[in-house]
Design a protein around this motif. Structure first.
Motif, mmCIF file in Angstrom:
data_model
loop_
_atom_site.group_PDB
_atom_site.id
_atom_site.type_symbol
_atom_site.label_atom_id
_atom_site.label_comp_id
_atom_site.label_asym_id
_atom_site.label_seq_id
_atom_site.Cartn_x
_atom_site.Cartn_y
_atom_site.Cartn_z
ATOM 1 N N SER A 16 0.846 -1.192 0.000
ATOM 2 C CA SER A 16 0.000 0.000 0.000
ATOM 3 C C SER A 16 0.883 1.244 0.000
ATOM 4 O O SER A 16 2.112 1.169 0.070
ATOM 5 C CB SER A 16 -0.923 0.026 1.227
ATOM 6 O OG SER A 16 -0.155 0.077 2.427
ATOM 7 N N GLY A 17 0.243 2.397 -0.067
ATOM 8 C CA GLY A 17 0.914 3.678 0.132
ATOM 9 C C GLY A 17 2.092 3.946 -0.779
ATOM 10 O O GLY A 17 2.049 3.703 -1.992
ATOM 11 N N ILE A 18 3.162 4.462 -0.193
ATOM 12 C CA ILE A 18 4.349 4.819 -0.957
ATOM 13 C C ILE A 18 4.972 3.597 -1.604
ATOM 14 O O ILE A 18 5.426 3.653 -2.754
ATOM 15 C CB ILE A 18 5.356 5.552 -0.052
ATOM 16 C CG1 ILE A 18 4.795 6.907 0.387
ATOM 17 C CG2 ILE A 18 6.689 5.749 -0.781
ATOM 18 C CD1 ILE A 18 5.648 7.631 1.408
ATOM 19 N N ALA A 89 9.339 -0.212 4.182
ATOM 20 C CA ALA A 89 8.360 -0.609 5.199
ATOM 21 C C ALA A 89 8.498 0.262 6.447
ATOM 22 O O ALA A 89 9.613 0.529 6.914
ATOM 23 C CB ALA A 89 8.547 -2.075 5.561
ATOM 24 N N GLY A 90 7.370 0.704 6.982
ATOM 25 C CA GLY A 90 7.411 1.532 8.183
ATOM 26 C C GLY A 90 6.088 1.501 8.922
ATOM 27 O O GLY A 90 5.036 1.237 8.329
ATOM 28 N N VAL A 91 6.137 1.760 10.227
ATOM 29 C CA VAL A 91 4.936 1.802 11.059
ATOM 30 C C VAL A 91 4.991 3.044 11.946
ATOM 31 O O VAL A 91 6.048 3.639 12.159
ATOM 32 C CB VAL A 91 4.795 0.540 11.937
ATOM 33 C CG1 VAL A 91 4.556 -0.686 11.065
ATOM 34 C CG2 VAL A 91 6.018 0.345 12.832
ATOM 35 N N PHE A 92 3.823 3.416 12.464
ATOM 36 C CA PHE A 92 3.710 4.595 13.321
ATOM 37 C C PHE A 92 3.096 4.227 14.659
ATOM 38 O O PHE A 92 2.135 3.461 14.730
ATOM 39 C CB PHE A 92 2.847 5.672 12.650
ATOM 40 C CG PHE A 92 2.602 6.871 13.527
ATOM 41 C CD1 PHE A 92 3.555 7.863 13.641
ATOM 42 C CD2 PHE A 92 1.416 6.992 14.246
ATOM 43 C CE1 PHE A 92 3.334 8.973 14.459
ATOM 44 C CE2 PHE A 92 1.185 8.093 15.064
ATOM 45 C CZ PHE A 92 2.146 9.087 15.162
ATOM 46 N N VAL A 189 1.492 12.262 3.548
ATOM 47 C CA VAL A 189 1.161 11.568 2.305
ATOM 48 C C VAL A 189 -0.061 10.697 2.579
ATOM 49 O O VAL A 189 -0.180 10.117 3.665
ATOM 50 C CB VAL A 189 2.339 10.697 1.814
ATOM 51 C CG1 VAL A 189 1.982 10.009 0.502
ATOM 52 C CG2 VAL A 189 3.603 11.532 1.664
ATOM 53 N N ARG A 190 -0.942 10.569 1.618
ATOM 54 C CA ARG A 190 -2.187 9.817 1.812
ATOM 55 C C ARG A 190 -1.914 8.316 1.815
ATOM 56 O O ARG A 190 -2.075 7.635 0.808
ATOM 57 C CB ARG A 190 -3.191 10.185 0.722
ATOM 58 C CG ARG A 190 -3.673 11.626 0.837
ATOM 59 C CD ARG A 190 -4.660 11.979 -0.255
ATOM 60 N NE ARG A 190 -5.029 13.390 -0.185
ATOM 61 C CZ ARG A 190 -5.815 14.012 -1.061
ATOM 62 N NH1 ARG A 190 -6.315 13.331 -2.081
ATOM 63 N NH2 ARG A 190 -6.080 15.295 -0.926
ATOM 64 N N THR A 191 -1.495 7.837 2.966
ATOM 65 C CA THR A 191 -1.212 6.415 3.156
ATOM 66 C C THR A 191 -1.974 5.927 4.386
ATOM 67 O O THR A 191 -2.643 6.706 5.067
ATOM 68 C CB THR A 191 0.292 6.170 3.376
ATOM 69 O OG1 THR A 191 0.660 6.672 4.675
ATOM 70 C CG2 THR A 191 1.133 6.860 2.311
ATOM 71 N N GLY A 192 -1.832 4.649 4.688
ATOM 72 C CA GLY A 192 -2.504 4.076 5.850
ATOM 73 C C GLY A 192 -1.613 3.950 7.060
ATOM 74 O O GLY A 192 -1.931 3.180 7.976
#
Length: 279
Positions: A16-18, A89-92, A189-192
């Protein structure tokens, strides 16, 4: 590295996303792809969006060293080479830094930092041995440049990812390698990514805190007004071609960097850029 057609790209966080936007953009350039993520459904959807080039997918938890090693073995073994590596890959995880549990920090470090380090260790030596031009793109985030309130744990991992990127670039230059490095620092950025909890490992799940949820609400609002992932992918391809180390996606961040440096040299606490969490 100006010619991408016929080359091979590896993208983590490609469901998804970037990551998805990078995969689609590289495919449009005529690159073969190895795409990785922990989300099987999203990964399949990304692969289905691509035609005309070879696409491999691999379910991969980048925080797990053997999983990344397996990803590298498949990429080099089945595609023959790797020319562009995107440790994306990344998380928040938000919330005040003193409320972050060991599980929170372990999760953030595992994906945001160890994911980059595992990618470097497993791919870069073999990319060096190829003797060809190549590029490593680490998706750092603007949080690796500006630490904000209620995002301390996340910022720690992103500052470290920026340091890893800079050290990698200098190490490669020191040995005269043809490989180059980009630290990609997107803002909104419009990501999840604000809903990263959906992919959090069960053994690292803890009760959500009020400050964590407040931070997520702030990020939801920022991302809703953010740029499209395709714009970030375009900027990334341009950075690869022009061999740019730092990519800032939003106007004003360059001025904010100057202001932050001035404040630090004066011994002051820098103000976050507009739109970033403030005290």
């Amino acid at each position: 590295m100006r010619e991408l057609s016929g080359r091979v790209a590896v993208v983590t966080g490609a469901a998804s996303g970037i990551g998805r936007a990078l995969a689609v953009r590289f495919a449009a350039e005529g690159m073969s792809l190895m795409l990785a993520d922990v989300d099987p459904r999203g990964l399949s959807q990304t692969a289905a969006m691509i035609s005309g080039v070879k696409v491999l997918t691999q379910i991969t938890d980048v925080s797990d060293a053997p999983a990344v090693q397996h990803l590298a073995h498949r990429a080099f073994g089945e595609l023959g080479a790797v020319h562009v590596l995107c440790n994306n890959a990344g998380v928040f995880q938000g919330g005040r830094i003193w409320t972050r549990t060991e599980e929170d920090v372990a999760w953030l470090l595992g994906v945001n930092l160890w994911g980059v380090l595992h990618g470097i260790r497993e791919f870069v030596p073999r990319m060096i041995e190829q003797g060809t031009e190549g590029h490593i793109v680490n998706t750092v985030s603007v949080a690796g440049l500006f630490a904000g309130a209620n995002t301390g744990g996340h910022a720690v991992t992103k500052y470290a990812a920026l340091a890893a990127s800079q050290s990698l670039a200098l190490d490669l230059a020191q040995i005269g390698s043809k490989l180059r490095v980009t630290a990609l620092c997107p803002g909104g950025v419009r990501t999840g990514i604000s809903r990263s909890e959906r992919v959090r490992p069960a053994d690292l799940v803890v009760a959500r805190t009020r400050d964590d949820l407040t931070s997520q609400e702030w990020l939801d609002g920022m991302l809703e007004k953010g740029m499209e992932p395709a714009e970030v992918a375009d900027a990334t391809v341009e950075a690869i071609r022009q061999e740019h180390f730092l990519v800032l996606t939003h106007p004003g961040y360059d001025d904010s960097l100057r202001e932050q440096t001035t404040a630090l040299l004066a011994g002051l606490l820098p103000e976050p850029p507009d739109g970033e969490p403030r005290p």
